[in-house]
Write a protein that holds these residues in place. Structure first.
Motif, mmCIF file in Angstrom:
data_model
loop_
_atom_site.group_PDB
_atom_site.id
_atom_site.type_symbol
_atom_site.label_atom_id
_atom_site.label_comp_id
_atom_site.label_asym_id
_atom_site.label_seq_id
_atom_site.Cartn_x
_atom_site.Cartn_y
_atom_site.Cartn_z
ATOM 1 N N GLY A 173 0.944 -1.256 0.017
ATOM 2 C CA GLY A 173 -0.184 0.001 0.115
ATOM 3 C C GLY A 173 0.921 1.300 -0.141
ATOM 4 O O GLY A 173 0.497 2.140 0.892
ATOM 5 N N LEU A 174 1.943 1.424 -0.858
ATOM 6 C CA LEU A 174 2.867 2.480 -0.949
ATOM 7 C C LEU A 174 2.564 3.207 -2.264
ATOM 8 O O LEU A 174 3.007 2.393 -3.091
ATOM 9 C CB LEU A 174 4.139 2.244 -0.510
ATOM 10 N N GLY A 175 2.405 4.221 -2.459
ATOM 11 C CA GLY A 175 2.124 4.872 -3.730
ATOM 12 C C GLY A 175 0.983 4.198 -4.432
ATOM 13 O O GLY A 175 1.250 3.669 -5.754
ATOM 14 N N THR A 176 -0.057 3.380 -3.781
ATOM 15 C CA THR A 176 -1.007 2.427 -4.250
ATOM 16 C C THR A 176 -1.604 2.920 -5.483
ATOM 17 O O THR A 176 -1.723 2.026 -6.757
ATOM 18 C CB THR A 176 -1.939 2.116 -3.094
ATOM 19 N N ARG A 177 -2.223 4.008 -5.621
ATOM 20 C CA ARG A 177 -2.927 4.529 -6.717
ATOM 21 C C ARG A 177 -2.188 4.706 -7.991
ATOM 22 O O ARG A 177 -2.407 4.103 -9.016
ATOM 23 C CB ARG A 177 -3.705 6.076 -6.437
ATOM 24 N N TRP A 178 -0.952 5.077 -7.889
ATOM 25 C CA TRP A 178 -0.045 5.303 -9.227
ATOM 26 C C TRP A 178 0.361 3.946 -9.511
ATOM 27 O O TRP A 178 0.523 3.758 -10.686
ATOM 28 C CB TRP A 178 1.091 6.134 -9.053
ATOM 29 N N ALA A 179 0.855 3.087 -8.472
ATOM 30 C CA ALA A 179 1.390 1.860 -8.865
ATOM 31 C C ALA A 179 0.215 0.807 -9.444
ATOM 32 O O ALA A 179 0.538 0.154 -10.300
ATOM 33 C CB ALA A 179 1.945 0.992 -7.516
ATOM 34 N N ALA A 180 -1.127 1.048 -8.895
ATOM 35 C CA ALA A 180 -2.057 0.247 -9.314
ATOM 36 C C ALA A 180 -2.447 0.857 -10.945
ATOM 37 O O ALA A 180 -2.730 -0.022 -11.736
ATOM 38 C CB ALA A 180 -3.233 0.304 -8.460
ATOM 39 N N LEU A 181 -2.255 1.931 -11.032
ATOM 40 C CA LEU A 181 -2.700 2.525 -12.609
ATOM 41 C C LEU A 181 -1.748 2.211 -13.435
ATOM 42 O O LEU A 181 -2.118 1.615 -14.389
ATOM 43 C CB LEU A 181 -2.610 4.182 -12.393
ATOM 44 N N LEU A 182 -0.323 2.097 -13.071
ATOM 45 C CA LEU A 182 0.645 1.464 -13.928
ATOM 46 C C LEU A 182 0.339 0.046 -14.183
ATOM 47 O O LEU A 182 0.393 -0.476 -15.560
ATOM 48 C CB LEU A 182 2.012 1.586 -13.289
ATOM 49 N N CYS A 183 0.117 -0.916 -13.142
ATOM 50 C CA CYS A 183 -0.300 -2.366 -13.387
ATOM 51 C C CYS A 183 -1.419 -2.311 -14.114
ATOM 52 O O CYS A 183 -1.431 -3.365 -15.133
ATOM 53 C CB CYS A 183 -0.654 -2.913 -11.838
ATOM 54 N N SER A 184 -2.622 -1.553 -14.240
ATOM 55 C CA SER A 184 -3.650 -1.616 -14.979
ATOM 56 C C SER A 184 -3.413 -1.382 -16.366
ATOM 57 O O SER A 184 -3.638 -2.218 -17.148
ATOM 58 C CB SER A 184 -4.762 -0.558 -14.474
ATOM 59 N N GLY A 185 -2.728 -0.428 -16.573
ATOM 60 C CA GLY A 185 -2.104 -0.109 -18.031
ATOM 61 C C GLY A 185 -1.279 -1.006 -18.538
ATOM 62 O O GLY A 185 -1.415 -1.460 -19.891
ATOM 63 N N SER A 186 -0.362 -1.625 -17.698
ATOM 64 C CA SER A 186 0.405 -2.721 -18.571
ATOM 65 C C SER A 186 -0.480 -4.001 -18.680
ATOM 66 O O SER A 186 -0.186 -4.605 -19.902
ATOM 67 C CB SER A 186 1.414 -3.176 -17.284
ATOM 68 N N MET A 187 -1.599 -4.346 -18.126
ATOM 69 C CA MET A 187 -2.387 -5.509 -18.390
ATOM 70 C C MET A 187 -3.228 -4.960 -19.614
ATOM 71 O O MET A 187 -3.576 -5.878 -20.426
ATOM 72 C CB MET A 187 -3.284 -5.849 -17.202
ATOM 73 N N ALA A 188 -3.732 -3.770 -19.762
ATOM 74 C CA ALA A 188 -4.448 -3.356 -20.942
ATOM 75 C C ALA A 188 -3.445 -3.726 -22.332
ATOM 76 O O ALA A 188 -4.012 -4.022 -23.063
ATOM 77 C CB ALA A 188 -4.940 -1.829 -20.945
ATOM 78 N N TYR A 189 -2.278 -3.108 -22.070
ATOM 79 C CA TYR A 189 -1.319 -3.031 -23.232
ATOM 80 C C TYR A 189 -1.187 -4.558 -23.689
ATOM 81 O O TYR A 189 -1.312 -4.960 -24.719
ATOM 82 C CB TYR A 189 0.089 -2.435 -22.803
ATOM 83 N N ALA A 190 -0.831 -5.529 -22.682
ATOM 84 C CA ALA A 190 -0.644 -6.952 -22.777
ATOM 85 C C ALA A 190 -1.859 -7.477 -23.436
ATOM 86 O O ALA A 190 -1.777 -8.232 -24.460
ATOM 87 C CB ALA A 190 -0.386 -7.554 -21.439
#
Length: 151
Positions: free
Chosen positions: A68-85
């Protein structure tokens, strides 16, 4: 609307579980553990595009989401990487996720988007830091005269 008092805690558990599963995917590809990279069973060579970089995002981004550190930004990056994939790897094979093997990418994408929008929940380093900042502000009352001079 009645607020559910359990929501912050359930959200924290959801964040930890989704993040931990993502870390496992990254660890499998980066280090060849937990069954390794699908198809090869080993680790993906460092720097290989896009697999190694995606695994790095999975491992580090997932770890940030878990604690839960930098959660919103980390989750947004993870979400975008999965959309890209999904759109670059899976969509080419067939139209629907059930046909192209992209179910996990879609589920992770939407789960991380939910976390990015809803926040980390009650049990997170972000929540501790926010509480610390609020407590520090409460101890130091503002003084309009000296605040204007300092600015």
């Amino acid at each position: 609307m009645v607020e559910n008092k359990l929501w912050p805690y359930v959200l924290s558990l959801f964040r930890v579980i989704v993040g931990a599963l993502f870390v496992c995917h990254g660890a499998a590809t980066l280090f060849g553990v937990l069954g390794g990279t699908p198809g090869t069973g080993g680790a993906t060579p460092a720097g290989t595009w896009p697999g190694w970089w995606a695994a790095l995002i999975q491992f580090l981004g997932g770890a940030l989401v878990v604690v839960g550190l930098g959660t919103r930004w980390a989750a947004l990056l993870c979400s975008g990487s999965m959309a890209y994939a999904y759109f670059t790897i899976h969509q080419e094979k067939a139209a629907l996720p059930i046909q192209n093997g992209g179910e996990a990418a879609v589920m992770f994408c939407w789960a991380f988007l939910l976390i990015a929008l809803a926040g980390p929940g009650a049990w997170a380093v972000d929540a501790l830091l926010t509480r610390s900042d609020q407590q520090a502000g409460a101890r130091e009352p503002s003084n309009p005269v000296t605040d204007d001079i300092a600015a």
